[in-house]
Design an enzyme around this catalytic site. Structure first.
Site, PDB file in Angstrom:
ATOM      1  N   TRP A  84       7.138   9.441  11.447  1.00  0.00           N
ATOM      2  CA  TRP A  84       6.786  10.535  10.521  1.00  0.00           C
ATOM      3  C   TRP A  84       5.316  10.537  10.128  1.00  0.00           C
ATOM      4  CZ3 TRP A  84       8.966  14.536   7.635  1.00  0.00           C
ATOM      5  CH2 TRP A  84       8.244  14.948   6.509  1.00  0.00           C
ATOM      6  N   ASP A 138       0.539  14.460   5.130  1.00  0.00           N
ATOM      7  CA  ASP A 138      -0.815  14.918   4.789  1.00  0.00           C
ATOM      8  C   ASP A 138      -1.949  14.235   5.558  1.00  0.00           C
ATOM      9  OD1 ASP A 138       0.874  15.768   2.777  1.00  0.00           O
ATOM     10  OD2 ASP A 138      -0.064  14.559   1.215  1.00  0.00           O
ATOM     11  N   ARG A 188      -2.228  12.430  -8.963  1.00  0.00           N
ATOM     12  CA  ARG A 188      -2.437  11.923  -7.597  1.00  0.00           C
ATOM     13  C   ARG A 188      -3.492  12.685  -6.792  1.00  0.00           C
ATOM     14  NH1 ARG A 188       2.867  13.913  -7.869  1.00  0.00           N
ATOM     15  NH2 ARG A 188       3.334  15.764  -6.611  1.00  0.00           N
ATOM     16  N   SER A 219      -1.618  10.090  -0.790  1.00  0.00           N
ATOM     17  CA  SER A 219      -2.808  10.772  -0.263  1.00  0.00           C
ATOM     18  C   SER A 219      -4.094  10.478  -1.022  1.00  0.00           C
ATOM     19  CB  SER A 219      -2.565  12.278  -0.232  1.00  0.00           C
ATOM     20  OG  SER A 219      -1.702  12.549   0.836  1.00  0.00           O
ATOM     21  N   GLN A 228      -0.787  10.337   6.103  1.00  0.00           N
ATOM     22  CA  GLN A 228       0.417   9.794   5.501  1.00  0.00           C
ATOM     23  C   GLN A 228       1.395   9.468   6.622  1.00  0.00           C
ATOM     24  OE1 GLN A 228       1.395   9.797   1.617  1.00  0.00           O
ATOM     25  NE2 GLN A 228      -0.567   8.969   2.291  1.00  0.00           N
ATOM     26  N   TRP A 230      10.165  11.289   5.764  1.00  0.00           N
ATOM     27  CA  TRP A 230       9.209  10.932   4.719  1.00  0.00           C
ATOM     28  C   TRP A 230       9.716   9.645   4.082  1.00  0.00           C
ATOM     29  CZ3 TRP A 230       9.346  10.650  -0.759  1.00  0.00           C
ATOM     30  CH2 TRP A 230       8.084  10.582  -1.366  1.00  0.00           C
TER      31      TRP A 230
HETATM   32  N1  DQQ Z   1       2.268  14.074  -0.152  1.00  0.00           N
HETATM   33  C1  DQQ Z   1       2.083  15.053  -1.188  1.00  0.00           C
HETATM   34  C2  DQQ Z   1       1.007  14.461  -2.037  1.00  0.00           C
HETATM   35  C3  DQQ Z   1       1.330  13.018  -2.023  1.00  0.00           C
HETATM   36  C4  DQQ Z   1       1.786  12.786  -0.626  1.00  0.00           C
HETATM   37  C5  DQQ Z   1       1.726  16.385  -0.610  1.00  0.00           C
HETATM   38  C6  DQQ Z   1       2.864  11.778  -0.466  1.00  0.00           C
HETATM   39  O1  DQQ Z   1       0.967  14.993  -3.331  1.00  0.00           O
HETATM   40  O2  DQQ Z   1       0.234  12.191  -2.344  1.00  0.00           O
HETATM   41  O3  DQQ Z   1       2.399  16.662   0.576  1.00  0.00           O
HETATM   42  O4  DQQ Z   1       3.226  11.653   0.873  1.00  0.00           O
END
Ligand code: DQQ
Length: 543
Positions: A19, A22, A147, A84, A38, A46
Site C-alpha cells: 500500500w 500520500d 498533522r 505525512s 506513506q 492503509w
Molecule cells: N494520510 C492523510 C493525512 C495523514 C496521512 C491524508 C496518514 O492527513 O497524515 O490522506 O496516512
C-alpha cells in the site's frame, strides 16, 4: 501484444508491492530527486498503526529505485505510525524531515528527523533526535486532528516557518509555527487560515510562492518580495484538493485570498483536479527551475488486496500561474518524452462526422500519451444549458454521459476500449448555450469503462473557461497507463484523473478512437499519440 501487468501501471510511481498513499517530502538535492510516500510495509491496505515513509530516488523523475524506508514507527513519539510531512534542506546542506507521529498514546504530534549523512547521495539513513516531539499537541486542538507539516520556509527575519493543519475548537485551521533552530518551535497566535465552522478537518496543506502570472518557471518555497503571489492548497478531509491564490504576509504570517467571494470553506475554492486525486504536494525543482506537483491516486475498485498493491501517484506535473493570476496550469513534466516510442496520428483536418469514430491504430495504446485539438466549425447546434447544472458539472456529466447524441459534442477520445467497444472510457467535451454565450463541459465518463460489476464507475465533469466562440477549438491531452487515465483540458487549465479497470486488459489489447456523437461535424486539427515505454519503477511489475 501488451503485457496484462495485473493492472499495475507502466510509468506512474508505485512501490514494488503493498500500500501507498500520500506523497511526502519531495526533494531535489545534490543532483538527485527524492520521493517519500506513506507506505504500509506489511500489506496492501492503509496500515492503522504501521505506516512508514517509503523512499525512492531518481535522476529524472521517471525511473525510480527503492532505497528502503526513511522512517519507521519505532520511537515513543511515532510508535503508531509515521504520517505525512515534508522535507527541507537546511543551510549547510543538511536535509530535515518534519512529519506527524502517532505516539504511543495515539496522539498526533509533529517530529523532526535529520539525514544522518548529508553526503550520502541516497540519503538512506535518518535520525530522530530525542527532543521529539518538537510540536506536541496544543490544548485547544480537538478531535486528535493535528498533522501534515508543510515544507518549511525561511522568513526575512531568519526564522523558519511551517504550516500544520489542526482542528482548533472544532474548526479546520492552518497553524504556523516558527523556529530559529528547527528544534524549538513556537506557535503563532493567529492561524494562517481558519475554515468556516462546518469544516472541522483539513489535511495535507501546501503553501508556495509563484512567479508572475503566465510565467512557467517556479520559485523556491522561501521566495518573497513585493508582488509575489502565493498558492494555499488544502485537502478537504476525505474529499478533494482545493487551492486559492492570494497574498501571504511574511511578518504576520497571514494569508489574504485573491477571491474573497469564495469564502472560508476550502470546498468552494478552485479544484486542483476534477477527478480522483488526493493529498497533493509540490516542491521546487531547482534543476529545471519549476514547481512540480505530486498527488496520490487511490484505487477505485477495492481490489488492492487481491492484487497485492494499492495506490499510485499521478505523473508529476509542472504547475504555474495562469495569466489571470487566479488559476493554476498543470502539465505533465517534459521528461515523459523520454518514454515516447512509436508515434501515430490522424491526418490534419480529419473530419469526424456526426455519430462517427476514427480509430488511432498502430500503437500499444494502454500506455500512451495522446494530444489532440478539436475544431468546432459550427456552434449552432449547441443545446441550451439548464441553469440548474451551473453549480454541478459532475451531475451534468453523469446525466449526459458519452453515449447519448448531443448538439455540439460529445466529442473527444475513447480510450482503453475493447475490440467490441463494449468497454471504453470516454474523455470528451460538450458545448452548451447559456445566457447568450457558450459553456464548455469537460467530462470523463467511466460508466462503460469495465464490464466488471460492483466497482465504482463515476462520471467526472468540469466547466472550462474557454471562449469557444472566438477560439473555435479545444485541446486535450490524455495520459493512459493501464488503470489510470489522466486528462488535461484546455492546455492544462482543467485536469481530470480517473482509475479504470477494463476486463479486456487481461486477455486482449486496447484501442483508441477519436469520436463525435454530436449533431454537427468536428475536425481534428491535431492528434498525435505516442506509445510510451515502461519506466523502471522500483523494480516492481514482474507479474
Ligand atoms: N494520510 C492523510 C493525512 C495523514 C496521512 C491524508 C496518514 O492527513 O497524515 O490522506 O496516512
Amino acid at each position: 501484444l501488451e503485457h496484462p501487468r495485473n493492472g499495475r501501471t507502466a510509468y506512474h510511481f508505485q512501490p514494488a508491492k503493498f500500500w501507498q498513499n500520500d506523497p511526502n517530502g519531495p526533494l531535489y538535492h545534490n543532483g538527485m530527486y527524492h520521493f517519500f510516500y506513506q507506505y504500509n510495509p506489511h500489506g496492501a491496505t492503509w496500515g492503522d498503526g504501521t505506516l512508514s515513509w517509503g523512499h525512492s530516488v531518481s535522476g529524472d523523475l521517471v525511473n525510480w529505485a527503492d532505497v528502503g524506508n526513511a522512517l519507521d514507527p519505532t520511537s515513543p513519539f511515532d510508535a503508531n505510525g509515521c504520517w505525512s510531512g515534508s522535507a527541507t534542506v537546511l543551510p549547510g546542506g543538511r536535509p530535515a524531515i518534519l512529519y506527524t507521529g502517532i505516539d504511543a498514546n495515539r496522539v498526533q504530534v509533529q517530529n523532526v528527523a535529520f539525514a544522518k549523512n548529508p553526503a550520502d547521495p541516497l540519503l538512506r539513513e535518518w535520525e530522530k533526535p530525542d527532543c521529539n516531539p518538537v510540536m506536541p499537541m496544543p490544548a485547544d486542538v480537538t478531535g486528535n486532528n493535528f498533522r501534515d507539516p508543510t515544507e518549511a520556509w525561511l522568513g526575512r527575519d531568519g526564522l523558519w516557518r511551517v504550516g500544520v493543519v489542526a482542528e482548533v475548537g472544532g474548526v479546520g485551521s492552518l497553524l504556523v509555527y516558527r523556529s530559529a533552530d528547527f528544534l524549538r518551535w513556537e506557535r503563532n497566535a493567529a492561524p494562517l487560515h481558519a475554515s468556516s465552522r462546518d469544516v472541522p478537518v483539513l489535511e495535507c496543506p501546501d503553501l508556495f510562492p509563484m512567479a508572475p502570472p503566465g510565467a512557467a518557471e517556479g520559485l523556491d518555497v522561501s521566495a518573497s518580495g513585493a508582488g509575489v503571489l502565493h498558492v494555499l492548497k488544502l485537502t478537504d478531509f476525505a474529499k478533494e484538493d482545493h487551492y486559492m491564490v492570494g497574498r501571504y504576509d511574511d511578518v504576520e504570517d497571514t494569508f489574504v485570498s485573491a477571491e474573497p467571494e469564495r469564502g472560508d470553506d476550502p470546498g468552494n475554492w478552485r479544484r486542483l483536479d476534477h477527478g480522483h486525486l488526493y493529498a497533493s504536494k509540490s516542491f521546487y525543482d531547482a534543476r529545471k527551475k519549476r514547481r512540480v506537483l505530486w498527488a496520490w491516486v487511490d484505487e477505485n475498485d477495492g481490489g488492492g488486496v487481491a492484487r497485492g498493491w494499492a495506490g499510485i501517484q499521478a505523473f508529476p506535473r509542472a504547475i504555474w500561474l495562469d495569466a489571470d493570476g487566479k488559476r493554476l496550469v498543470q502539465w505533465p513534466i517534459e521528461e515523459i518524452e523520454t518514454l515516447r516510442r512509436k508515434r501515430v496520428g490522424l491526418q490534419w483536418a480529419t473530419e469526424v462526422e456526426a455519430g462517427g469514430r476514427k480509430e488511432v491504430a498502430g500503437i500499444v495504446s494502454s500506455q500512451a500519451d495522446v494530444q489532440a485539438v478539436f475544431e468546432i466549425p459550427n456552434l449552432e447546434e449547441a443545446e441550451t444549458l439548464d441553469p440548474k447544472w451551473l453549480q454541478d458539472p459532475k451531475g451534468l456529466a453523469a446525466e449526459m454521459g458519452a453515449s447519448g447524441r448531443g448538439g455540439v459534442g460529445p466529442f473527444g477520445l475513447l480510450v482503453l476500449a475493447s475490440g467490441d467497444l463494449e468497454e471504453h472510457t470516454a474523455v470528451f467535451f460538450r458545448v452548451f448555450k447559456h445566457d447568450g454565450k457558450f459553456k464548455v463541459l469537460m467530462c470523463t465518463d467511466l460508466t462503460r469503462s469495465s464490464r466488471k460489476e460492483g466497482i465504482n464507475k463515476p462520471s467526472y465533469g468540469a466547466f472550462l473557461d474557454v471562449d469557444v466562440e472566438k477560439e473555435r477549438s479545444i485541446s486535450l491531452r490524455t495520459l493512459i497507463d493501464h488503470t489510470v487515465v489522466e486528462s488535461f483540458g484546455d492546455g492544462g487549465r482543467a485536469c481530470m484523473t480517473a482509475r479504470v479497470y477494463p476486463e479486456h486488459a487481461a486477455t486482449g489489447s486496447s484501442r483508441l478512437y477519436a469520436f463525435n456523437y454530436g449533431a454537427g461535424a468536428v475536425k481534428v486539427s491535431k492528434l498525435e499519440a505516442w506509445e510510451l515505454a515502461t519506466a523502471a519503477v522500483n523494480g516492481g511489475g514482474h507479474f
